[in-house]
Scaffold this motif. Structure first.
Motif, PDB file in Angstrom:
ATOM      1  N   THR A 255       1.143   6.741  -8.517  1.00 38.32           N
ATOM      2  CA  THR A 255       0.394   7.977  -9.258  1.00 38.32           C
ATOM      3  C   THR A 255       1.371   8.282 -10.255  1.00 38.32           C
ATOM      4  O   THR A 255       1.025   9.093 -11.384  1.00 38.32           O
ATOM      5  N   HIS A 256       2.605   7.953 -10.414  1.00 40.34           N
ATOM      6  CA  HIS A 256       3.316   8.199 -11.484  1.00 40.34           C
ATOM      7  C   HIS A 256       3.402   7.278 -12.627  1.00 40.34           C
ATOM      8  O   HIS A 256       4.355   7.652 -13.628  1.00 40.34           O
ATOM      9  N   PHE A 257       2.624   6.273 -12.631  1.00 45.59           N
ATOM     10  CA  PHE A 257       2.333   5.370 -13.677  1.00 45.59           C
ATOM     11  C   PHE A 257       0.940   5.257 -14.355  1.00 45.59           C
ATOM     12  O   PHE A 257      -0.040   5.174 -13.557  1.00 45.59           O
TER      13      PHE A 257
ATOM     14  N   ILE B 121       6.956  -1.550 -13.501  1.00 47.28           N
ATOM     15  CA  ILE B 121       7.187  -0.748 -12.484  1.00 47.28           C
ATOM     16  C   ILE B 121       7.974  -0.889 -11.514  1.00 47.28           C
ATOM     17  O   ILE B 121       8.983  -0.090 -11.128  1.00 47.28           O
ATOM     18  N   LEU B 122       8.260  -2.108 -11.369  1.00 50.06           N
ATOM     19  CA  LEU B 122       9.695  -2.835 -10.501  1.00 50.06           C
ATOM     20  C   LEU B 122      10.966  -2.330 -10.980  1.00 50.06           C
ATOM     21  O   LEU B 122      11.868  -2.049 -10.639  1.00 50.06           O
ATOM     22  N   GLN B 123      11.148  -2.541 -12.480  1.00 46.47           N
ATOM     23  CA  GLN B 123      12.216  -2.154 -13.315  1.00 46.47           C
ATOM     24  C   GLN B 123      12.585  -0.680 -12.864  1.00 46.47           C
ATOM     25  O   GLN B 123      13.648  -0.210 -12.790  1.00 46.47           O
ATOM     26  N   ALA B 124      11.462   0.147 -13.318  1.00 39.83           N
ATOM     27  CA  ALA B 124      11.807   1.618 -12.952  1.00 39.83           C
ATOM     28  C   ALA B 124      11.985   1.719 -11.590  1.00 39.83           C
ATOM     29  O   ALA B 124      12.865   3.110 -11.524  1.00 39.83           O
ATOM     30  N   TYR B 125      11.416   1.529 -10.418  1.00 37.85           N
ATOM     31  CA  TYR B 125      11.882   1.493  -9.320  1.00 37.85           C
ATOM     32  C   TYR B 125      13.216   1.306  -9.256  1.00 37.85           C
ATOM     33  O   TYR B 125      14.058   1.528  -8.261  1.00 37.85           O
TER      34      TYR B 125
ATOM     35  N   THR C  11      13.543   6.594 -16.117  1.00 34.45           N
ATOM     36  CA  THR C  11      14.058   7.771 -16.300  1.00 34.45           C
ATOM     37  C   THR C  11      13.072   8.919 -15.820  1.00 34.45           C
ATOM     38  O   THR C  11      13.288   9.929 -15.110  1.00 34.45           O
ATOM     39  N   GLU C  12      11.903   8.571 -16.311  1.00 35.23           N
ATOM     40  CA  GLU C  12      10.486   9.599 -15.824  1.00 35.23           C
ATOM     41  C   GLU C  12      10.338   9.587 -14.530  1.00 35.23           C
ATOM     42  O   GLU C  12      10.220  10.400 -13.799  1.00 35.23           O
ATOM     43  N   LEU C  13      10.337   8.165 -13.878  1.00 36.56           N
ATOM     44  CA  LEU C  13      10.182   8.152 -12.287  1.00 36.56           C
ATOM     45  C   LEU C  13      11.321   8.878 -11.589  1.00 36.56           C
ATOM     46  O   LEU C  13      10.901   9.563 -10.475  1.00 36.56           O
ATOM     47  N   GLY C  14      12.550   8.734 -11.874  1.00 33.43           N
ATOM     48  CA  GLY C  14      13.509   9.480 -11.383  1.00 33.43           C
ATOM     49  C   GLY C  14      13.533  11.017 -11.197  1.00 33.43           C
ATOM     50  O   GLY C  14      13.670  11.761 -10.406  1.00 33.43           O
ATOM     51  N   ARG C  15      12.790  11.626 -12.331  1.00 32.43           N
ATOM     52  CA  ARG C  15      12.736  12.831 -12.636  1.00 32.43           C
ATOM     53  C   ARG C  15      11.622  13.360 -11.771  1.00 32.43           C
ATOM     54  O   ARG C  15      11.770  14.433 -11.104  1.00 32.43           O
ATOM     55  N   ARG C  16      10.441  12.513 -11.830  1.00 26.62           N
ATOM     56  CA  ARG C  16       9.285  13.080 -11.113  1.00 26.62           C
ATOM     57  C   ARG C  16       9.620  12.886  -9.519  1.00 26.62           C
ATOM     58  O   ARG C  16       9.304  13.802  -8.842  1.00 26.62           O
TER      59      ARG C  16
ATOM     60  N   LEU D  16       0.736  -1.118  -0.071  1.00 25.46           N
ATOM     61  CA  LEU D  16       0.049  -0.173   0.049  1.00 25.46           C
ATOM     62  C   LEU D  16       0.951   1.374   0.144  1.00 25.46           C
ATOM     63  O   LEU D  16       0.609   2.222  -0.601  1.00 25.46           O
ATOM     64  N   GLU D  17       1.772   1.153   0.581  1.00 22.46           N
ATOM     65  CA  GLU D  17       2.841   2.648   0.691  1.00 22.46           C
ATOM     66  C   GLU D  17       3.479   2.637  -0.672  1.00 22.46           C
ATOM     67  O   GLU D  17       3.655   3.639  -1.046  1.00 22.46           O
ATOM     68  N   PHE D  18       3.958   1.627  -1.209  1.00 24.21           N
ATOM     69  CA  PHE D  18       4.395   1.567  -2.441  1.00 24.21           C
ATOM     70  C   PHE D  18       3.374   2.205  -3.512  1.00 24.21           C
ATOM     71  O   PHE D  18       3.677   3.029  -4.265  1.00 24.21           O
ATOM     72  N   LEU D  19       2.289   1.663  -3.598  1.00 25.68           N
ATOM     73  CA  LEU D  19       1.269   2.061  -4.511  1.00 25.68           C
ATOM     74  C   LEU D  19       1.133   3.587  -4.396  1.00 25.68           C
ATOM     75  O   LEU D  19       0.797   4.222  -5.098  1.00 25.68           O
TER      76      LEU D  19
END
Length: 492
Positions: A213-215, A245-249, A277-282, A205-208
């Motif tokens: 919200t970024h995906f 999502i896990l790969q982006a994380y 890259t987008e997750l890191g930026r946001r 739940l914390e991860f979600l």
């Protein structure tokens, strides 16, 4: 010039390539009835000379001017040897690599106990980086292997237990140590980390709440890997859908832990990598980069790393040094120069000389390719035995060196009981035939022999103790170029 560090992600990103563009494919041109190798070296001054179609997503087509102006040794090497396919902001990345030591990563999931030749391209990229004074951070996918990468798959992967995953990690890690210096003494030493260390600790739940919200589903459905999977009959599970999502994380976590700014991977991973890259930026305000290598297929369009006998494994326990050498020696003419650039460290000037070879002289380049590729993986010391074995095979000598041939051990009692040991089974065990049916076809076609001169004509034949004579081993041959040894041992 400052050095460049690589975080080598085993699990977060490195997968089998999706067919897109085959860069540097060498045409086999007809010239007065004589075959010769087409020249395709991309020198710094003519990087834009690589031509592609209008639909090509290759960076050689879209970023020709930027490629000409590259300064960092890593990107220059990648460009000139044909490793590049896509990159987010290659000019900005080039500047970053010139500023200071940077960190990048590349991933392999632990789905087998050995990597195969299809993964070698990415390992060579990491080797080039470290040899230039850069630092690899090798991350094994203990966490993502529990989910399974759906990219390029027709159906869901078999779920692996934690014990199997750990065993696979131990197996694939052997190869990294052969190509990279792993340790913690010097700034350029590679380190090994496991994404299970943080993925298994996540609270759902914390991860979600923090990252979900970024995906967007709209964005995720637009990725080619997802669209391809949805067109297939097998269901696409929610578990697999979470892989990107896990790969982006992973990228974000590596940025936080190791200041990783670059992810490397295959072109089929492009969507997942851009998401990182987008997750890191946001989330962190970080400027992150993604760079992919092209799909590598052979000149006839087949996937790199597969033969009629199966996968070309990198661990010697799965494939002998001799068989590995033969794989490269049997490279088709149009692929030789391209593979010399990608899978050896032979200087480009020397490769340019080899491009001029014609007719049967092309075989000289194939031997060099086999020698250089094999020595990188297994050490140059194994080449003498391989060359001696080849010389004996073609000289028709049945008493020469057999140390480098694939080998099976059969207990003496197996020959003393019943009729002996099935020839068909031995051909399969030695990897000389993929299946028993293939072994029988080989026998019916006249391509199976015991030693140099005894043709096997009965597909139901058995190898008997008297076939060994005064020796404790016998050579089985499949055609002129492939052979294996049956040795009397303590166990079968």
């Amino acid at each position: 010039m400052t050095s460049f560090a690589i975080s080598f992600l085993v699990g977060g990103g490195m997968r089998v390539f999706r067919p897109q563009t085959v860069l540097h494919r060498l045409p086999l041109r007809a010239c007065g009835g004589v075959r010769h190798l087409g020249a395709t070296t991309v020198a710094p001054e003519d990087a834009a000379a690589v031509t592609t179609s209008d639909e090509d997503s290759s960076i050689y087509a879209r970023e020709a001017e930027a490629l000409k102006n590259l300064k960092s040794p890593f990107l220059v090497t990648m460009r000139d040897r044909g490793f590049l396919h896509q990159c987010t902001g290659i000019s900005e990345l080039d500047d970053k690599l010139m500023e200071k030591t940077q960190s990048a990563y590349l991933g392999f999931d632990a789905t087998a106990d050995s990597l195969h030749v299809g993964s070698l391209l990415q390992i060579m990229i990491l080797r080039h980086l470290q040899k230039s004074g850069h630092k690899p951070v090798v991350l094994v996918g203990g966490g993502t292997s529990k989910v399974g990468d759906p990219t390029g798959k027709d159906e869901s992967r078999v779920m692996l237990t934690e014990e199997v995953i750990q065993s696979n990690i131990n197996g694939i890690s052997k190869v990294f140590a052969k190509f990279l210096k792993i340790g913690d003494e010097n700034p350029t030493d590679a380190i090994l980390v496991n994404n299970d260390d943080w993925l298994s600790e996540l609270k759902y739940l914390e991860f979600l709440r923090e990252y979900g919200t970024h995906f967007t589903i709209n964005r995720m459905l637009s990725f080619e890997s997802v669209k391809q999977r949805l067109t297939r009959e097998a269901p696409f599970s929610f578990l697999e859908f979470n892989y990107m999502i896990l790969q982006a994380y992973d990228f974000l976590e590596l940025y936080r832990k190791h200041n990783t700014i670059l992810q490397l991977g295959g072109s089929d991973q492009w969507g997942n990598m851009v998401s990182g890259t987008e997750l890191g930026r946001r989330v962190a305000g970080a400027q992150l980069f993604a760079l992919t290598a092209p799909l590598i297929t052979t000149s006839d369009g087949k996937k790199m790393g597969k033969t009629a006998q199966g996968a070309v494994w990198l661990n010697a326990e799965r494939l002998s040094e001799f068989e590995y050498w033969q794989f490269w020696r049997n490279t088709d003419d149009p692929d030789v120069i391209r593979f010399l650039k990608l899978f050896t460290e032979l200087p480009l000037e020397r490769i340019q000389e080899l491009e001029k070879l014609e007719g049967s002289d092309i075989n000289q380049a194939k031997v060099i390719l086999a020698d250089e590729a094999t020595s990188l993986l297994h050490g140059r010391e194994c080449l003498d035995a391989i060359h001696q074995t080849i010389a004996n095979m073609f000289a028709g000598s049945g008493t020469g060196a057999t140390e480098s041939l694939p080998r099976v051990f059969v207990a003496k009692g197996s020959f003393e009981e019943g009729d002996g040991v099935s020839i068909v089974k031995l051909f399969v065990d030695l990897g000389l035939a993929d299946t028993k049916s293939a072994a029988r076809r080989l026998i019916r076609g006249g391509g199976a022999r015991i030693g140099d001169d005894r043709k096997i004509e009965d597909e139901h034949a058995f190898l008997k103790l008297e076939d060994f004579g005064d020796s404790n081993e016998v050579v089985l041959r499949a055609g002129k170029k492939r052979a294996g040894v049956v040795e009397i041992g303590e166990s079968s």
